[in-house]
Design an enzyme around this catalytic site. Sequence first.
Site, PDB file in Angstrom:
ATOM      1  N   HIS A 115      -5.804   2.908   1.044  1.00  0.00           N
ATOM      2  CA  HIS A 115      -5.036   3.893   1.696  1.00  0.00           C
ATOM      3  C   HIS A 115      -5.823   4.669   2.787  1.00  0.00           C
ATOM      4  O   HIS A 115      -5.149   5.144   3.836  1.00  0.00           O
ATOM      5  CB  HIS A 115      -4.662   5.112   0.510  1.00  0.00           C
ATOM      6  N   ASP A 139       0.928  -0.964  -0.159  1.00  0.00           N
ATOM      7  CA  ASP A 139       0.028  -0.073  -0.091  1.00  0.00           C
ATOM      8  C   ASP A 139       0.943   1.048  -0.001  1.00  0.00           C
ATOM      9  O   ASP A 139       1.684   1.412   0.970  1.00  0.00           O
ATOM     10  CB  ASP A 139      -0.797  -0.085   1.318  1.00  0.00           C
ATOM     11  N   HIS A 140       1.127   1.836  -1.202  1.00  0.00           N
ATOM     12  CA  HIS A 140       2.264   2.850  -1.317  1.00  0.00           C
ATOM     13  C   HIS A 140       2.121   3.977  -0.215  1.00  0.00           C
ATOM     14  O   HIS A 140       3.035   4.641  -0.105  1.00  0.00           O
ATOM     15  CB  HIS A 140       2.513   3.093  -2.743  1.00  0.00           C
TER      16      HIS A 140
HETATM   17  P1  NAD Z   1       1.175  -2.751 -17.024  1.00  0.00           P
HETATM   18  O1  NAD Z   1      -0.112  -3.142 -17.777  1.00  0.00           O
HETATM   19  O2  NAD Z   1       1.760  -1.496 -17.351  1.00  0.00           O
HETATM   20  O3  NAD Z   1       2.005  -4.095 -17.152  1.00  0.00           O
HETATM   21  C1  NAD Z   1       1.525  -5.604 -16.887  1.00  0.00           C
HETATM   22  C2  NAD Z   1       2.929  -6.246 -17.095  1.00  0.00           C
HETATM   23  O4  NAD Z   1       2.463  -7.627 -16.882  1.00  0.00           O
HETATM   24  C3  NAD Z   1       3.644  -6.050 -18.442  1.00  0.00           C
HETATM   25  O5  NAD Z   1       4.950  -6.188 -18.230  1.00  0.00           O
HETATM   26  C4  NAD Z   1       2.992  -7.346 -19.252  1.00  0.00           C
HETATM   27  O6  NAD Z   1       3.957  -7.768 -20.190  1.00  0.00           O
HETATM   28  C5  NAD Z   1       2.954  -8.200 -18.191  1.00  0.00           C
HETATM   29  N1  NAD Z   1       1.971  -9.287 -18.604  1.00  0.00           N
HETATM   30  C6  NAD Z   1       0.687  -9.163 -18.842  1.00  0.00           C
HETATM   31  N2  NAD Z   1       0.019 -10.372 -18.942  1.00  0.00           N
HETATM   32  C7  NAD Z   1       1.089 -11.145 -18.932  1.00  0.00           C
HETATM   33  C8  NAD Z   1       1.220 -12.746 -19.464  1.00  0.00           C
HETATM   34  N3  NAD Z   1       0.269 -13.347 -19.734  1.00  0.00           N
HETATM   35  N4  NAD Z   1       2.566 -13.286 -19.211  1.00  0.00           N
HETATM   36  C9  NAD Z   1       3.381 -12.608 -19.123  1.00  0.00           C
HETATM   37  N5  NAD Z   1       3.567 -11.394 -18.712  1.00  0.00           N
HETATM   38  C10 NAD Z   1       2.195 -10.439 -18.685  1.00  0.00           C
HETATM   39  O7  NAD Z   1       0.630  -2.624 -15.473  1.00  0.00           O
HETATM   40  P2  NAD Z   1       1.287  -1.760 -14.519  1.00  0.00           P
HETATM   41  O8  NAD Z   1       0.370  -0.351 -14.485  1.00  0.00           O
HETATM   42  O9  NAD Z   1       2.452  -1.718 -14.595  1.00  0.00           O
HETATM   43  O10 NAD Z   1       0.530  -2.429 -13.201  1.00  0.00           O
HETATM   44  C11 NAD Z   1       0.980  -3.502 -12.880  1.00  0.00           C
HETATM   45  C12 NAD Z   1       0.109  -3.834 -11.318  1.00  0.00           C
HETATM   46  O11 NAD Z   1       0.620  -2.889 -10.522  1.00  0.00           O
HETATM   47  C13 NAD Z   1      -1.265  -3.892 -11.422  1.00  0.00           C
HETATM   48  O12 NAD Z   1      -1.543  -5.110 -10.560  1.00  0.00           O
HETATM   49  C14 NAD Z   1      -1.706  -2.409 -11.103  1.00  0.00           C
HETATM   50  O13 NAD Z   1      -2.967  -2.664 -10.527  1.00  0.00           O
HETATM   51  C15 NAD Z   1      -0.422  -2.263 -10.011  1.00  0.00           C
HETATM   52  N6  NAD Z   1      -0.413  -0.887  -9.685  1.00  0.00           N
HETATM   53  C16 NAD Z   1       0.185  -0.141 -10.722  1.00  0.00           C
HETATM   54  C17 NAD Z   1       0.232   1.319 -10.358  1.00  0.00           C
HETATM   55  C18 NAD Z   1       0.997   2.091 -11.520  1.00  0.00           C
HETATM   56  O14 NAD Z   1       1.250   3.243 -11.151  1.00  0.00           O
HETATM   57  N7  NAD Z   1       1.114   1.687 -12.592  1.00  0.00           N
HETATM   58  C19 NAD Z   1       0.183   1.574  -9.209  1.00  0.00           C
HETATM   59  C20 NAD Z   1      -0.215   0.765  -7.999  1.00  0.00           C
HETATM   60  C21 NAD Z   1      -0.486  -0.466  -8.419  1.00  0.00           C
END
Ligand code: NAD
Length: 487
Positions: free
Chosen positions: A240, A177-178
């Site tokens: 949060h 939980d950042h």
């Molecule tokens: P994103 O869609 O940008 O990246 C997803 C990643 O998963 C990619 O590297 C993709 O290649 C990989 N992936 C997807 N399906 C796949 C498969 N079948 N096999 C192998 N690799 C696969 O998502 P993100 O924004 O980086 O978020 C990732 C997680 O972090 C999510 O759960 C999101 O809710 C959480 N999150 C993201 C943020 C943010 O700022 N982006 C903030 C808080 C939480």
Amino acid sequence: SETPSALTILFGATGDLAKRKLYPSLYRLYRKGHLSSGFAVIGTARREWDNDIFREHVKKSVMESTAVQEQIDEFISHFYYLPHDVSDSDSYVALRTLANDLDNKYALGGNRLFYLAMAPEFFGTIADHLKEDGLTDTEGFGRLVIEKPFGHDLPSAQELNEQIRRSFDEKDIYRIDHYLGKEMVQNIEAIRFANALFEPLWNNRYISNIQITSSETLGVEERGGYYETSGALKDMVQNHMLQMVSLLAMEPPISLQDDDIRREKVRAFRSMRPLTLETVNDYFVRGQYGPGEDGMLGYREELNVNPESNTETYVAGKVMFDNFRWAGVPFYIRTGKRMPLKSTKIVVQFKDIPMNLYYRPDDQEMEPNLLVIHIQPEEGITLHLNAKRAGHQLQTTPVKLSYANSGVDVMNTPEAYEKLIHDAMRGDSTNFTHWDEVALSWSFVDVIAEAWRNEKAAFPNYPAGTKGPKASDELLEKDGFFWWPMN
Ligand code: NAD
């Protein structure tokens, strides 16, 4: 404490989170010497990248985040890439072979951090494979770091938890939980428990109410598709906002050890007054932004959003604790998108003194004492006091004592993700959410979600760029309070 050597295996290495937060954080840890005893990172994702492409990607993401680029080439030489299909055993066998090689090459002692920066639907499959295909079978630690959202209600969170618990013990699961990585959120405990001035007053005899605001100026941007399945309640309140509430409300822990703090947070969650379908609307209100000035779109016009969407982009609520310390003291929370400013802060409003001997010009009431904790973008504390107005016998004037993390401090302050990754490497789970907290906060929030699902809202009810629906002000007015300004 020393950071042990460890291999980080990052799932979702080509994703947005990895690029914006994780690589820059690892670089800063590296620059500060926290990774000096040895580290390597394996990135995996679907794309057919190789080490060189990956290293360039990491380098670029670091350079976009900081002006300093010393030792960048040395840093990226620790990064390795494997294309990966999450449900294919062969992928994990290849991963295990590389992991074991790097373990030897960098003398990492078999310590592994499995960081899942991917959609939660894959967590169970990945955790199963990590165990079945022998990646967790090492001499060192094997810790699972996972991102939100942790489920979308209690049953789905339970299911997800059961899946990952097949392969990892609770003590090895680090749920991010950042907000808990933010400097001033971590400061709540210090302010409370390191000051003779506050802890004796930290109860229903001296505090009248507490207000927590987390506002954003942005709308949903291109995340409409995701947001439609979530909304402010699940995206912000369940995690949060309620985490901040529990840190403000918990009893003093017997030590600052993770277990001791967690025990008190869980007790705080357990003493929150549960809502029922009948009482939800007395305690919580919702909002959705409509079109605003300067051509700002309404939520229903945003990309991938249902034109009749019932999804809330704003929530305000009142949380009551039925315990000795807090009986009668409302904790008000509000969070929303497309607000007039971006700010997260906590206002602790103290009760009025028993008798007022002074007055202010134009007969205004004396202001109550406030303790304001600024979480972001400013970091600091402001204490609102009353002092004598110069040259006037009987008049007071409000004064503010402020402490702000100065520019230099802010620059040196580790970012939330940097702190959290460092903590996970060191095995300190204080600032991660334990399953008990997740479960209790979902059961609190599920009732609200259900009540709102059953009843169509009169949306939109606030114009983009304004501070939320009228119902939010009325929520406090009926208790004789008002929101302190966001800025
Ligand atoms: P994103 O869609 O940008 O990246 C997803 C990643 O998963 C990619 O590297 C993709 O290649 C990989 N992936 C997807 N399906 C796949 C498969 N079948 N096999 C192998 N690799 C696969 O998502 P993100 O924004 O980086 O978020 C990732 C997680 O972090 C999510 O759960 C999101 O809710 C959480 N999150 C993201 C943020 C943010 O700022 N982006 C903030 C808080 C939480």
